[in-house]
Write an enzyme that holds these catalytic residues in place. Structure first.
Site, mmCIF file in Angstrom:
data_model
loop_
_atom_site.group_PDB
_atom_site.id
_atom_site.type_symbol
_atom_site.label_atom_id
_atom_site.label_comp_id
_atom_site.label_asym_id
_atom_site.label_seq_id
_atom_site.Cartn_x
_atom_site.Cartn_y
_atom_site.Cartn_z
ATOM 1 N N ASN A 110 0.705 -1.280 0.152
ATOM 2 C CA ASN A 110 -0.044 0.133 -0.229
ATOM 3 C C ASN A 110 1.018 1.425 -0.004
ATOM 4 O O ASN A 110 1.887 1.243 0.574
ATOM 5 C CB ASN A 110 -0.921 0.075 1.212
ATOM 6 C CG ASN A 110 -0.395 -0.081 2.634
ATOM 7 O OD1 ASN A 110 0.439 -1.013 2.604
ATOM 8 N ND2 ASN A 110 -0.961 0.267 3.474
ATOM 9 N N ILE A 111 0.303 2.177 -0.642
ATOM 10 C CA ILE A 111 1.196 3.388 -1.021
ATOM 11 C C ILE A 111 0.250 4.787 -0.432
ATOM 12 O O ILE A 111 -0.761 4.992 -1.135
ATOM 13 C CB ILE A 111 1.631 3.764 -2.328
ATOM 14 C CG1 ILE A 111 2.474 2.442 -2.669
ATOM 15 C CG2 ILE A 111 2.523 4.908 -2.538
ATOM 16 C CD1 ILE A 111 2.971 2.525 -4.215
ATOM 17 N N GLU A 112 0.635 5.273 0.629
ATOM 18 C CA GLU A 112 -0.420 6.220 1.150
ATOM 19 C C GLU A 112 -0.046 7.784 0.585
ATOM 20 O O GLU A 112 0.896 7.980 -0.073
ATOM 21 C CB GLU A 112 -0.444 6.461 2.563
ATOM 22 C CG GLU A 112 -1.048 4.878 3.174
ATOM 23 C CD GLU A 112 -1.285 5.094 4.580
ATOM 24 O OE1 GLU A 112 -0.922 5.804 5.200
ATOM 25 O OE2 GLU A 112 -2.024 3.913 4.846
ATOM 26 N N GLU A 146 -2.861 -4.584 -3.205
ATOM 27 C CA GLU A 146 -3.681 -5.548 -3.943
ATOM 28 C C GLU A 146 -3.331 -5.059 -5.531
ATOM 29 O O GLU A 146 -3.395 -5.495 -6.451
ATOM 30 C CB GLU A 146 -5.096 -6.081 -3.524
ATOM 31 C CG GLU A 146 -5.389 -6.696 -2.245
ATOM 32 C CD GLU A 146 -5.365 -5.962 -1.020
ATOM 33 O OE1 GLU A 146 -4.769 -4.850 -0.963
ATOM 34 O OE2 GLU A 146 -6.136 -6.230 -0.157
ATOM 35 N N CYS A 175 -10.685 -3.120 -4.258
ATOM 36 C CA CYS A 175 -9.896 -4.133 -4.676
ATOM 37 C C CYS A 175 -10.509 -5.419 -5.118
ATOM 38 O O CYS A 175 -10.299 -6.052 -6.036
ATOM 39 C CB CYS A 175 -8.913 -4.576 -3.607
ATOM 40 S SG CYS A 175 -7.635 -3.105 -3.238
HETATM 41 N N1 THU Z 1 -5.093 -1.213 2.513
HETATM 42 C C1 THU Z 1 -4.671 -2.192 1.606
HETATM 43 O O1 THU Z 1 -3.585 -2.137 1.159
HETATM 44 N N2 THU Z 1 -5.480 -3.228 1.101
HETATM 45 C C2 THU Z 1 -6.826 -3.342 1.687
HETATM 46 O O2 THU Z 1 -7.391 -4.287 1.305
HETATM 47 C C3 THU Z 1 -7.486 -2.539 2.783
HETATM 48 C C4 THU Z 1 -6.665 -1.348 2.999
HETATM 49 C C5 THU Z 1 -4.502 -0.063 2.909
HETATM 50 C C6 THU Z 1 -4.796 1.080 2.557
HETATM 51 C C7 THU Z 1 -4.059 2.142 3.759
HETATM 52 O O3 THU Z 1 -3.169 2.406 3.285
HETATM 53 C C8 THU Z 1 -4.187 1.290 4.621
HETATM 54 O O4 THU Z 1 -4.479 -0.087 4.311
HETATM 55 C C9 THU Z 1 -5.438 1.632 5.747
HETATM 56 O O5 THU Z 1 -6.573 1.476 5.165
#
Ligand code: THU
Length: 130
Positions: free
Chosen positions: A45-47, A58, A92
């Site tokens: 995940n990349i915020e 995903e 996703c």
């Molecule tokens: N996140 C994912 O990478 N996959 C998911 O299926 C649910 C959430 C990440 C997004 C965000 O960076 C963090 O988790 C909190 O929501």
């Protein structure tokens, strides 16, 4: 073609999880796509400080496979530090359903693993009639 078992794929997903850029939620997720050609693509995940621009692990893994011309997905592995095996978000699930009804392996860091598939995660998925 090297074929990795689920344990090895989960280990790779954990390595990807450690690459997550998640300074806001501090919730790290790792993902691995295995294609029918036996290639693997990883994602984390990349915020973003504009929160809505955040992308899940995903989707990074799936889009990376697609961008490499690998549209036939065999399996997706997802790992996060959750009590139960991590459950993918709705966005996703919709993206997964675009690329078939493949196997999805969900895991946590304690070694709990759930095996499911896209159509179980997202029954009655939206598809455009063509
Ligand atoms: N996140 C994912 O990478 N996959 C998911 O299926 C649910 C959430 C990440 C997004 C965000 O960076 C963090 O988790 C909190 O929501």
């Amino acid at each position: 073609m090297i074929s990795l078992n689920n344990e090895e794929l989960i280990r790779i997903a954990k390595e990807s999880m450690n690459k997550a850029y998640a300074p806001y939620s501090e919730f790290r997720v790792g993902a691995v796509v295995v294609t029918k050609n036996g290639k693997i693509f990883t994602g984390c995940n990349i915020e973003n400080s504009s929160y809505g621009l955040t992308i899940c692990a995903e989707r990074v893994a799936i889009f990376s496979a697609i961008a490499a011309g690998e549209t036939q997905i065999e399996k997706l592995v997802v790992v996060a530090d959750t009590i139960e095996p991590v459950s993918p978000c709705g966005a996703c699930r919709q993206v997964m359903s675009e690329f078939g009804d493949f196997e999805v392996i969900l895991a946590n860091l304690q070694g709990k693993v759930t095996t499911t598939k896209v159509s179980d995660l997202l029954p009655h998925a939206f598809r455009m009639k063509r």
